[in-house]
Design an enzyme around this catalytic site. Structure first.
Site, PDB file in Angstrom:
ATOM      1  CB  SER A 108      57.544 -47.334 -35.120  1.00  0.00           C
ATOM      2  OG  SER A 108      57.107 -47.311 -36.460  1.00  0.00           O
ATOM      3  CE1 TYR A 128      52.707 -46.011 -33.807  1.00  0.00           C
ATOM      4  CE2 TYR A 128      53.843 -46.066 -35.927  1.00  0.00           C
ATOM      5  CZ  TYR A 128      53.567 -46.636 -34.694  1.00  0.00           C
ATOM      6  OH  TYR A 128      54.141 -47.841 -34.355  1.00  0.00           O
ATOM      7  CE  LYS A 142      48.473 -53.732 -36.550  1.00  0.00           C
ATOM      8  NZ  LYS A 142      48.719 -52.723 -35.504  1.00  0.00           N
TER       9      LYS A 142
END
Length: 337
Positions: A117, A140, A178
């Site tokens: 990411s 995250y 999501k």
């Protein structure tokens, strides 16, 4: 031989399964957690050989049940909620699970393509695959960052392909599940369809209202890069996967609204016209995001291009317009969310 796709019922995972089907591949083991059952819709029009819960899969894998039968693992499964506060869950789900797959793939010489990411870069201004550019802002991002460090240590002695992709802001079909973590294009589309206006954050970090910039990349391009590497098992490393072009949230809003207007037979509007007609509303920046938000991202694609990937990336104007057309078609046809 099977292709394994983890997170297969999710956003990017389901698009990869569909792309493999389009190449004639149906020997696909879909791995996911269907606690949120509605995600099954993303796989309803796909052909798979089996579905295995993510917890069961890693147990079966380490027990040797798939020995010699896996062609490659495309690891897309993760908790992608940047607002998640349970660090223990995040590290177990995103980091430790990924390490277990990496261990298996190296022992069995199975290619591993995995989702990293752009969140690993945090608030930095240079988005290059270098340790000194990385400073995640939330758990995250840290979970992705830490696994990338493991991969970096393993790469020099790797016996099979390890390719990690630092996804920037991905948008496209199959992301409805999501919720708040769906793309801004998805949220803008639904806001305009229900309220005839879209909501953008007020200015922050030196940016004017709506002028924060991100590297918005279509899931079509994300799939294209994954397949490029899947076809070239000699390619390993960690690569940025974005367009290499930052565009503003205004650009996404304008592309979304105009795609909807064209579908209604109306003329396109400029940003100034949208402001004048109150089509764009600026809302206060949420306190919960302060200190955890990237106001600017732009992928440095030099390494990706050196890998031999030469296809052009869709611009926001191209990709978001196409995506809105798909969302409108789903509204009309009652297809999957």
């Amino acid at each position: 031989m099977y292709y394994v796709v983890t997170g297969a019922a999710g956003f990017i995972g389901s698009n990869l399964v569909k792309a493999l089907n389009e190449r004639g591949e149906t020997g696909i083991i879909a791995v996911d957690n269907l606690t949120r059952a509605d995600k099954f819709r993303n796989l309803a029009d796909c052909e798979i050989a089996d579905f295995i819960d993510k917890r069961d899969f890693v147990v079966q894998l380490t027990a040797g049940e798939f020995e010699g039968s896996i062609e490659a693992i495309l690891h897309q499964g993760a908790c992608s909620d940047t607002m998640e506060t349970d660090g223990r869950y995040m590290m177990e789900n995103n980091y430790r699970y990924s390490v277990a797959l990496l261990d298996y793939c190296q022992e069995e010489e199975v290619p591993l393509l995995y989702a990293s990411s752009a969140s690993v870069y945090g608030a930095g201004r240079v988005f290059r695959e270098l340790r000194e550019c990385e400073a995640p802002l939330n758990i995250y991002g840290y979970s992705k960052f830490l696994f990338d460090q493991v991969v970096r240590r393993r790469l020099p002695d790797a016996g099979s392909q390890i390719a990690g992709f630092r996804y920037f802001n991905v948008y496209g079909p199959n992301e409805a599940h999501k919720g708040r973590m769906a793309s801004v294009a998805f949220h803008f589309f639904n806001q305009f369809r229900s309220e005839k206006r879209v909501k953008l954050f007020q200015g922050r970090d030196g940016y004017a209202d709506g002028e924060q910039k991100r590297d918005f990349v279509s899931v079509e391009d994300v799939v294209g890069v994954n397949l490029h590497f899947l076809e070239r098992p000699a390619l390993s490393g960690i690569f940025n996967l974005g367009t290499g072009r930052s565009q503003s949230f205004h650009d996404v809003a304008v592309a979304t609204v105009n795609a909807c207007l064209r579908a209604e037979g109306q003329a396109a509007l400029t940003l100034e016209q949208m402001r004048a007609r109150n089509v764009i509303e600026y809302i206060a920046f949420p306190d919960a995001l302060k200190g955890k938000y990237q106001s600017y991202t732009e992928a440095d694609n030099a390494l990706l291009r050196r890998s031999g990937y030469t296809d052009p990336f869709l611009t926001v104007e191209e990709g978001v317009s196409r995506y809105c057309g798909q969302l409108l078609a789903q509204e009309g046809g009652g297809s999957k969310e």
